[in-house]
Each structure stands twice: as structure tokens, then as C-alpha cells.
Design an enzyme around this catalytic site. Structure first.
Site, PDB file in Angstrom:
ATOM      1  N   GLU A  88       0.838  -1.203   0.000  1.00  0.00           N
ATOM      2  CA  GLU A  88       0.000   0.000   0.000  1.00  0.00           C
ATOM      3  C   GLU A  88       0.873   1.254   0.000  1.00  0.00           C
ATOM      4  O   GLU A  88       0.587   2.225  -0.721  1.00  0.00           O
ATOM      5  CB  GLU A  88      -0.915  -0.009   1.229  1.00  0.00           C
ATOM      6  CG  GLU A  88      -2.009  -1.070   1.133  1.00  0.00           C
ATOM      7  CD  GLU A  88      -2.871  -1.184   2.372  1.00  0.00           C
ATOM      8  OE1 GLU A  88      -3.958  -1.765   2.289  1.00  0.00           O
ATOM      9  OE2 GLU A  88      -2.474  -0.706   3.459  1.00  0.00           O
TER      10      GLU A  88
ATOM     11  N   ARG B  42      11.950 -10.138  -0.419  1.00  0.00           N
ATOM     12  CA  ARG B  42      12.751 -11.374  -0.561  1.00  0.00           C
ATOM     13  C   ARG B  42      11.991 -12.508  -1.239  1.00  0.00           C
ATOM     14  O   ARG B  42      12.597 -13.435  -1.763  1.00  0.00           O
ATOM     15  CB  ARG B  42      13.259 -11.819   0.809  1.00  0.00           C
ATOM     16  CG  ARG B  42      12.137 -12.122   1.752  1.00  0.00           C
ATOM     17  CD  ARG B  42      12.573 -12.460   3.141  1.00  0.00           C
ATOM     18  NE  ARG B  42      11.340 -12.571   3.929  1.00  0.00           N
ATOM     19  CZ  ARG B  42      11.258 -12.953   5.159  1.00  0.00           C
ATOM     20  NH1 ARG B  42      12.333 -13.255   5.802  1.00  0.00           N
ATOM     21  NH2 ARG B  42      10.108 -13.029   5.782  1.00  0.00           N
TER      22      ARG B  42
ATOM     23  N   ARG C 217       2.266 -12.447   0.793  1.00  0.00           N
ATOM     24  CA  ARG C 217       2.284 -13.833   1.266  1.00  0.00           C
ATOM     25  C   ARG C 217       1.079 -14.085   2.174  1.00  0.00           C
ATOM     26  O   ARG C 217       0.704 -13.225   2.970  1.00  0.00           O
ATOM     27  CB  ARG C 217       3.587 -14.072   2.051  1.00  0.00           C
ATOM     28  CG  ARG C 217       3.866 -15.509   2.374  1.00  0.00           C
ATOM     29  CD  ARG C 217       5.346 -15.658   2.702  1.00  0.00           C
ATOM     30  NE  ARG C 217       5.718 -14.855   3.868  1.00  0.00           N
ATOM     31  CZ  ARG C 217       5.680 -15.296   5.123  1.00  0.00           C
ATOM     32  NH1 ARG C 217       5.296 -16.515   5.391  1.00  0.00           N
ATOM     33  NH2 ARG C 217       6.036 -14.509   6.123  1.00  0.00           N
TER      34      ARG C 217
ATOM     35  N   GLY D 102       6.903  -6.163   8.889  1.00  0.00           N
ATOM     36  CA  GLY D 102       6.160  -6.868   9.936  1.00  0.00           C
ATOM     37  C   GLY D 102       6.038  -6.049  11.208  1.00  0.00           C
ATOM     38  O   GLY D 102       6.631  -4.968  11.336  1.00  0.00           O
TER      39      GLY D 102
ATOM     40  N   ASP E 286      -3.923  -6.413  18.740  1.00  0.00           N
ATOM     41  CA  ASP E 286      -2.659  -6.848  18.132  1.00  0.00           C
ATOM     42  C   ASP E 286      -1.668  -7.412  19.149  1.00  0.00           C
ATOM     43  O   ASP E 286      -0.796  -8.202  18.786  1.00  0.00           O
ATOM     44  CB  ASP E 286      -1.993  -5.661  17.412  1.00  0.00           C
ATOM     45  CG  ASP E 286      -2.695  -5.313  16.112  1.00  0.00           C
ATOM     46  OD1 ASP E 286      -3.788  -5.860  15.850  1.00  0.00           O
ATOM     47  OD2 ASP E 286      -2.158  -4.468  15.359  1.00  0.00           O
TER      48      ASP E 286
ATOM     49  N   HIS F 277     -26.867  -5.607 -13.382  1.00  0.00           N
ATOM     50  CA  HIS F 277     -26.176  -5.427 -14.654  1.00  0.00           C
ATOM     51  C   HIS F 277     -26.261  -3.986 -15.126  1.00  0.00           C
ATOM     52  O   HIS F 277     -27.301  -3.360 -14.949  1.00  0.00           O
ATOM     53  CB  HIS F 277     -26.832  -6.358 -15.695  1.00  0.00           C
ATOM     54  CG  HIS F 277     -26.160  -6.312 -17.024  1.00  0.00           C
ATOM     55  ND1 HIS F 277     -24.952  -6.931 -17.253  1.00  0.00           N
ATOM     56  CD2 HIS F 277     -26.520  -5.702 -18.176  1.00  0.00           C
ATOM     57  CE1 HIS F 277     -24.605  -6.711 -18.502  1.00  0.00           C
ATOM     58  NE2 HIS F 277     -25.521  -5.971 -19.090  1.00  0.00           N
TER      59      HIS F 277
HETATM   60  P1  FAD Z   1      -3.583  -0.056  18.707  1.00  0.00           P
HETATM   61  O1  FAD Z   1      -4.594   0.540  17.843  1.00  0.00           O
HETATM   62  O2  FAD Z   1      -2.177  -0.110  18.223  1.00  0.00           O
HETATM   63  O3  FAD Z   1      -3.636   0.738  20.082  1.00  0.00           O
HETATM   64  C1  FAD Z   1      -2.720   0.507  21.115  1.00  0.00           C
HETATM   65  C2  FAD Z   1      -2.575   1.795  21.903  1.00  0.00           C
HETATM   66  O4  FAD Z   1      -1.920   1.513  23.138  1.00  0.00           O
HETATM   67  C3  FAD Z   1      -1.726   2.835  21.206  1.00  0.00           C
HETATM   68  O5  FAD Z   1      -2.424   4.055  21.137  1.00  0.00           O
HETATM   69  C4  FAD Z   1      -0.485   2.968  22.093  1.00  0.00           C
HETATM   70  O6  FAD Z   1       0.024   4.286  22.130  1.00  0.00           O
HETATM   71  C5  FAD Z   1      -1.050   2.568  23.437  1.00  0.00           C
HETATM   72  N1  FAD Z   1      -0.065   2.007  24.374  1.00  0.00           N
HETATM   73  C6  FAD Z   1       0.833   1.016  24.130  1.00  0.00           C
HETATM   74  N2  FAD Z   1       1.485   0.699  25.267  1.00  0.00           N
HETATM   75  C7  FAD Z   1       1.009   1.510  26.238  1.00  0.00           C
HETATM   76  C8  FAD Z   1       1.267   1.645  27.631  1.00  0.00           C
HETATM   77  N3  FAD Z   1       2.152   0.863  28.239  1.00  0.00           N
HETATM   78  N4  FAD Z   1       0.595   2.585  28.338  1.00  0.00           N
HETATM   79  C9  FAD Z   1      -0.324   3.371  27.734  1.00  0.00           C
HETATM   80  N5  FAD Z   1      -0.641   3.279  26.410  1.00  0.00           N
HETATM   81  C10 FAD Z   1       0.017   2.352  25.684  1.00  0.00           C
HETATM   82  N6  FAD Z   1      -6.300  -2.726  10.059  1.00  0.00           N
HETATM   83  C11 FAD Z   1      -7.431  -2.803   9.314  1.00  0.00           C
HETATM   84  O7  FAD Z   1      -8.401  -3.417   9.749  1.00  0.00           O
HETATM   85  N7  FAD Z   1      -7.516  -2.186   8.098  1.00  0.00           N
HETATM   86  C12 FAD Z   1      -6.490  -1.482   7.577  1.00  0.00           C
HETATM   87  O8  FAD Z   1      -6.590  -0.947   6.476  1.00  0.00           O
HETATM   88  C13 FAD Z   1      -5.298  -1.370   8.338  1.00  0.00           C
HETATM   89  N8  FAD Z   1      -4.259  -0.639   7.891  1.00  0.00           N
HETATM   90  C14 FAD Z   1      -3.151  -0.504   8.648  1.00  0.00           C
HETATM   91  C15 FAD Z   1      -2.103   0.278   8.180  1.00  0.00           C
HETATM   92  C16 FAD Z   1      -0.955   0.438   8.909  1.00  0.00           C
HETATM   93  C17 FAD Z   1       0.162   1.308   8.377  1.00  0.00           C
HETATM   94  C18 FAD Z   1      -0.831  -0.209  10.175  1.00  0.00           C
HETATM   95  C19 FAD Z   1       0.421  -0.057  11.002  1.00  0.00           C
HETATM   96  C20 FAD Z   1      -1.862  -0.987  10.667  1.00  0.00           C
HETATM   97  C21 FAD Z   1      -3.035  -1.140   9.909  1.00  0.00           C
HETATM   98  N9  FAD Z   1      -4.100  -1.932  10.358  1.00  0.00           N
HETATM   99  C22 FAD Z   1      -5.238  -2.028   9.602  1.00  0.00           C
HETATM  100  C23 FAD Z   1      -4.022  -2.675  11.630  1.00  0.00           C
HETATM  101  C24 FAD Z   1      -4.753  -1.933  12.754  1.00  0.00           C
HETATM  102  O9  FAD Z   1      -4.289  -0.614  12.836  1.00  0.00           O
HETATM  103  C25 FAD Z   1      -4.540  -2.667  14.071  1.00  0.00           C
HETATM  104  O10 FAD Z   1      -4.923  -4.016  13.911  1.00  0.00           O
HETATM  105  C26 FAD Z   1      -5.355  -2.057  15.204  1.00  0.00           C
HETATM  106  O11 FAD Z   1      -5.042  -0.708  15.389  1.00  0.00           O
HETATM  107  C27 FAD Z   1      -5.103  -2.836  16.500  1.00  0.00           C
HETATM  108  O12 FAD Z   1      -5.804  -2.240  17.561  1.00  0.00           O
HETATM  109  P2  FAD Z   1      -5.263  -2.402  19.052  1.00  0.00           P
HETATM  110  O13 FAD Z   1      -6.304  -1.823  19.934  1.00  0.00           O
HETATM  111  O14 FAD Z   1      -4.830  -3.784  19.289  1.00  0.00           O
HETATM  112  O15 FAD Z   1      -3.914  -1.539  19.124  1.00  0.00           O
END
Ligand code: FAD
Length: 459
Positions: free
Chosen positions: A183, A200, A206, A263, A304, A437
Site C-alpha cells: 500500500e 525477498r 504472502r 512486519g 494486536d 447489470h
Molecule cells: P492499537 O490501535 O495499536 O492501540 C494501542 C494503543 O496503546 C496505542 O495508542 C499505544 O500508544 C497505546 N499504548 C501502548 N502501550 C502503552 C502503555 N504501556 N501505556 C499506555 N498506552 C500504551 N487494520 C485494518 O483493519 N484495516 C487497515 O486498512 C489497516 N491498515 C493498517 C495500516 C498500517 C500502516 C498499520 C500499522 C496498521 C493497519 N491496520 C489495519 C491494523 C490496525 O491498525 C490494528 O490491527 C489495530 O489498530 C489494532 O488495535 P489495538 O487496539 O490492538 O492496538
């Protein structure tokens, strides 16, 4: 024992915000949440949202070509202004961040704008040293970009940096072949940056359906990206005129910027897990059961950081299910087996749900209904871009096991296909649907004969 909170959430991203809002707003729990950066997390601040905006910005060249093909010979895009775009993007992200904060506050969640870690199974310690107790703790700290461990890689950017650049580089190397790398290559090339992508493997993306991967690989090259397959960087040297990259095929090249999209690791370090019995996998992923509960009964984890299916809607669903289960007396788990997803390339996106052809073959016999064609809209404009529709069908039950679409707006189409496929629809039910269509999507209900049948791989 009394606690300061019923629930304390560490991380204000997709999963954490949803869990906190539902637990407090719908189930009346007393909830605290700590966020060390900006509310909204990866998706809103440095992921899905700004990326999709950039994808929209980067399609001007394709639109220009298409308009010229439709009888507008003077259609011209002119020059792209990163400065104008950046200002608008930043304003939009701030607007969304404020909406997230307001939603939490309205639900009664107390937000602590600082880092937090676990001090024990019921205690959280904030960066300023304040300690608070909670009956339940939810870890929702997301993931972090990973590099590959080559000398000089500190000179390379990670995906977070793309959204913060002061100006666009003239020539960039993107390392990686996953959805973020592809992207970003599409975006940068579309914005006029001379883009090289090194991966690679022998085809990008993949894990996706192989036929779709081959089409995506071809499209990237046709979009002006210098895609170099089968190579990987071995060192980076920064000099006055940019970064010189050495590759494992003994070639070297010079770039203004290098970006690793190689990754992401679960972000579980520095979280005080050593003060608890919370178990992790070797890559740092927090181990949870189907209720998102860790090896410690009072500690849960979603999103995540658990490395299940790393997508925003999955993190949201996990957070919501956790809150309903623990605070709403509505126990529910998340089905990770059928999750639709999209890769936003241009002009054609990739939308996928269910098994790939390769996975289906390992499961048993499978009929493949597949068609590759030039869609009417771009063909008329003179484009050679090929679209693909594929359905994988179990010949015994007639159930549709998977659907893969490579074409314009495939992300939108796969969202709709995911509904019948999630409900267990059969091919006969797809066929019974009368086509709309003329659309490209009508192919999904008009493929009569399988293009091939696999008998399955024994064992
Ligand atoms: P996050 O959204 O990462 O939130 C975690 C939060 O915890 C962050 O704000 C961080 O600052 C905070 N944090 C971490 N440790 C601490 C701590 N110790 N104390 C306080 N705060 C803390 N997913 C899709 O579905 N569609 C897409 O098109 C897509 N595009 C993406 C593009 C990119 C470039 C990236 C990097 C990811 C993309 N994703 C996409 C994946 C998606 O962003 C994640 O799967 C999603 O944000 C995960 O949510 P989460 O709540 O697990 O973590």
C-alpha cells in the site's frame, strides 16, 4: 477487597477504547484508561485512516488517464502539494482523536494521558508513579513495527514516519512485501515519488490467494514501482547524498529515504509483565483463551498484542466481547475463522474472505470458479488492467469456502460477500441471485462452470 476501578485499560486504540466505552457506558462499570500517545491508536493516528486518505490522494494519475480515455484530452492533475495534504490530514486526525476522547468521557471513563504498566495482578502504575487498583485489567497495547536486524537500519523509517514527513523524498526504497509495504509503495508512486520496492519472496502479499498475489505483483510493476523480488538489504550507509543500500544479490543503490515495512511485533515489552504470571509467546504475544483471558484470571488482553488476527475490526470485536462477557453478563467469544480483509492498491484492490485456493486444497476436494477479465470501465479508457473474481466451493456440500476479488473497490465488494459466506451460503444460492447489470460484481453470481477442480492433498 475494594478497588479504585472495576476495569483499568492500558492502551487507547481500537480494542481498548471499545472495551472501556462498553464496560462503562453500557454496563455501568467504573473504568480508567491510560494512553501514552494519542487516543485512537494505530488505526486512527498511524494506520488505516491516514493510509486510506493517502490512497485516495494517490489515485489522481489513474483518474487523469481514465478521464483522457473518456474523451477529456486536456484532463490534467497538475502538481501534488504534500504541504496542503499534510495540513488537511493532521486536522482530520485531530478531529477523530477528539471524537474518541469525547466518546470515552461521555461514557464516564477516566482517561490518564500517560504510559501505564502492571505492578501486580490488580495494580497499575502510571508513568508519574501513581498506583491504582482494579478488579480487572485489560491490556490493549497493540503492536510496533519491526525491522530485520541489518547494520545501519537506524537510518530507515518505519510506517509511523510516513504520516509525519515534512516533505516527500524524491527516491525511496520500501522494504517488505506485506500489505503495508504494497500500500505504501502504491501511495508513494502515485504521489510522484520514484519508488523501489524490495521483497525477498517471489510474489508480494504472502498468505493471500496465489492467483491474486500474482495479479497484485504485476500491477505494482505496472504502476511505475520498480519491484525487485528475491532480494533483501544487507546494510545501509548514510552519506551526504542519501542512503546507500547494499543487497544480498551484491547490488547497491542510493535513495533519499528507506522505509522498512517488514512486519509488526506485539507491543508487550516494558509493561511490567515480569511482576505478574501473564504468559507470552516467544515473539511477545500475550497468550489468551477464547474469552481473551490471560493466564492470570484478573488480566485480559485484546487486539494486536495478542497477535490473533491483526486488524482493527477484530480488535474492536474482541474488546466489545470482553466487556459484554465480564461486565454485561452476555458471554460471547469472537470467531476468528472467517474475517474479510482488503489491501488497498491502485487501480485494483484485493478483497479476501475465507480460505485461499492453496488452503482449500489442503482441506480436501475443491471446485474453483475463477474469471480474469478486463473490466468495462477501465478497458474503454484504454487500460489493460485485469480483474479477478474467484469462488472456492466444497463439491460435497456446495458451500462457498472462500472468495477473492482483485479489482476496483474490491474492499467494498468483499464486505458484502462476507455476509453470505459467513452465513454458510452455497454456490446454488449465489447462482439463484439475479445479477445487477452492468457491474463487475455480477460475475460473482454468473460463474456457471468451475475453471478447475482439485481433488485435495491427502494427509
Ligand atoms: P492499537 O490501535 O495499536 O492501540 C494501542 C494503543 O496503546 C496505542 O495508542 C499505544 O500508544 C497505546 N499504548 C501502548 N502501550 C502503552 C502503555 N504501556 N501505556 C499506555 N498506552 C500504551 N487494520 C485494518 O483493519 N484495516 C487497515 O486498512 C489497516 N491498515 C493498517 C495500516 C498500517 C500502516 C498499520 C500499522 C496498521 C493497519 N491496520 C489495519 C491494523 C490496525 O491498525 C490494528 O490491527 C489495530 O489498530 C489494532 O488495535 P489495538 O487496539 O490492538 O492496538
Amino acid at each position: 477487597m475494594t478497588f479504585d476501578y472495576d476495569l483499568f485499560v492500558i492502551g487507547g486504540g481500537s480494542g481498548g477504547v471499545r472495551a472501556a466505552r462498553i464496560a462503562a457506558g453500557e454496563h455501568g462499570a467504573k473504568v480508567g484508561l491510560a494512553e501514552e500517545s494519542r487516543l485512537g491508536g494505530t488505526c486512527v493516528i498511524r494506520g488505516c485512516v491516514p493510509k486510506k486518505l493517502m490512497i485516495f490522494a494517490s489515485q489522481a494519475g489513474n483518474m487523469q488517464a481514465e478521464m483522457q480515455g473518456y474523451g477529456w484530452p486536456d484532463a490534467k492533475t497538475g502538481d501534488f502539494s504534500w504541504e496542503i495534504y499534510r495540513e488537511k490530514q493532521d486536522a482530520e486526525l485531530t478531529r477523530l482523536e477528539l471524537i474518541y476522547r469525547a466518546g470515552l468521557e461521555r461514557a464516564g471513563v477516566e482517561v490518564h494521558d500517560q504510559r501505564a504498566k502492571l505492578a501486580d495482578h490488580h495494580t497499575v502504575e502510571l508513568a508519574d508513579g501513581t498506583r491504582m487498583t482494579a478488579k480487572h485489567i485489560l491490556i490493549a497495547t497493540g503492536g510496533r513495527p519491526a525491522k530485520i536486524g541489518v547494520p545501519g537500519e537506524e537510518h530507515a523509517m518505519i510506517s509511523d514516519d510516513l504520516f509525519l514527513m515534512d516533505k516527500l523524498p524524491k527516491r525511496v526504497l520500501l522494504v517488505g512485501g506485506g500489505f503495508i509495504a504494497c500500500e505504501f509503495a502504491t501511495i508513494l508512486a502515485g504521489l510522484g515519488v520514484d519508488t523501489v520496492q524490495a521483497y525477498r519472496g517471489d510474489a508480494v502479499l504472502r498468505g493471500f490467494d496465489r492467483e491474486a498475489r500474482d495479479l497484485a505483483t504485476l500491477q505494482l510493476s505496472h504502476q511505475g514501482i520498480d519491484l525487485r523480488l528475491g532480494i533483501t538489504p544487507t546494510r545501509l550507509d548514510k552519506g551526504a547524498d542519501g542512503i546507500t543500500v547494499s543487497f544480498d544479490d551484491d547490488s547497491t543503490d542510493r535513495f533519499d529515504a528507506v522505509m522498512f515495512a517488514t512486519g509488526r511485533d506485539p507491543y508487550s515489552w516494558g509493561l511490567g509483565l515480569e511482576n505478574t504470571q501473564v504468559k507470552t509467546q516467544p515473539n511477545g504475544a500475550i497468550i489468551v483463551d477464547e474469552w481473551s483471558q490471560t493466564s492470570v484470571p484478573s488480566v485480559y488482553a485484546v487486539g494486536d498484542v495478542t497477535n490473533r488476527v491483526n486488524l482493527t475490526p477484530v480488535a474492536i470485536r474482541e474488546g466489545h466481547s470482553f466487556a459484554d462477557t465480564v461486565f454485561g453478563n452476555k458471554p460471547r467469544t469472537v470467531d476468528h475463522s472467517i474475517v474479510a480483509s482488503a489491501v488497498y492498491l491502485r487501480p485494483h484492490e484485493l478483497g479476501s474472505v475465507g480460505l485461499t485456493e492453496e488452503e482449500a486444497v489442503l482441506r480436501g476436494p475443491v471446485d474453483v470458479y475463477s474469471t480474469v477479465f478486463r473490466p468495462m470501465r477501465s478497458m474503454f479508457a484504454g487500460s489493460d488492467a485485469r480483474m479477478m473474481m474467484k469462488l472456492l466451493v466444497d463439491p460435497k456440500t456446495d458451500k462457498v469456502l472462500g472468495c477473492h476479488i482483485f479489482g476496483p473497490e474490491a474492499g467494498e465488494m468483499i464486505q458484502l460477500s462476507a455476509i453470505p459466506i459467513g452465513m454458510g451460503a452455497t454456490k446454488a444460492q449465489f447462482d439463484a441471485t439475479i445479477a445487477v447489470h452492468p457491474t463487475a460484481a455480477e460475475e460473482l453470481v454468473t460463474m456457471r462452470q468451475p475453471s478447475r477442480r482439485h481433488h485435495g492433498v491427502p494427509g
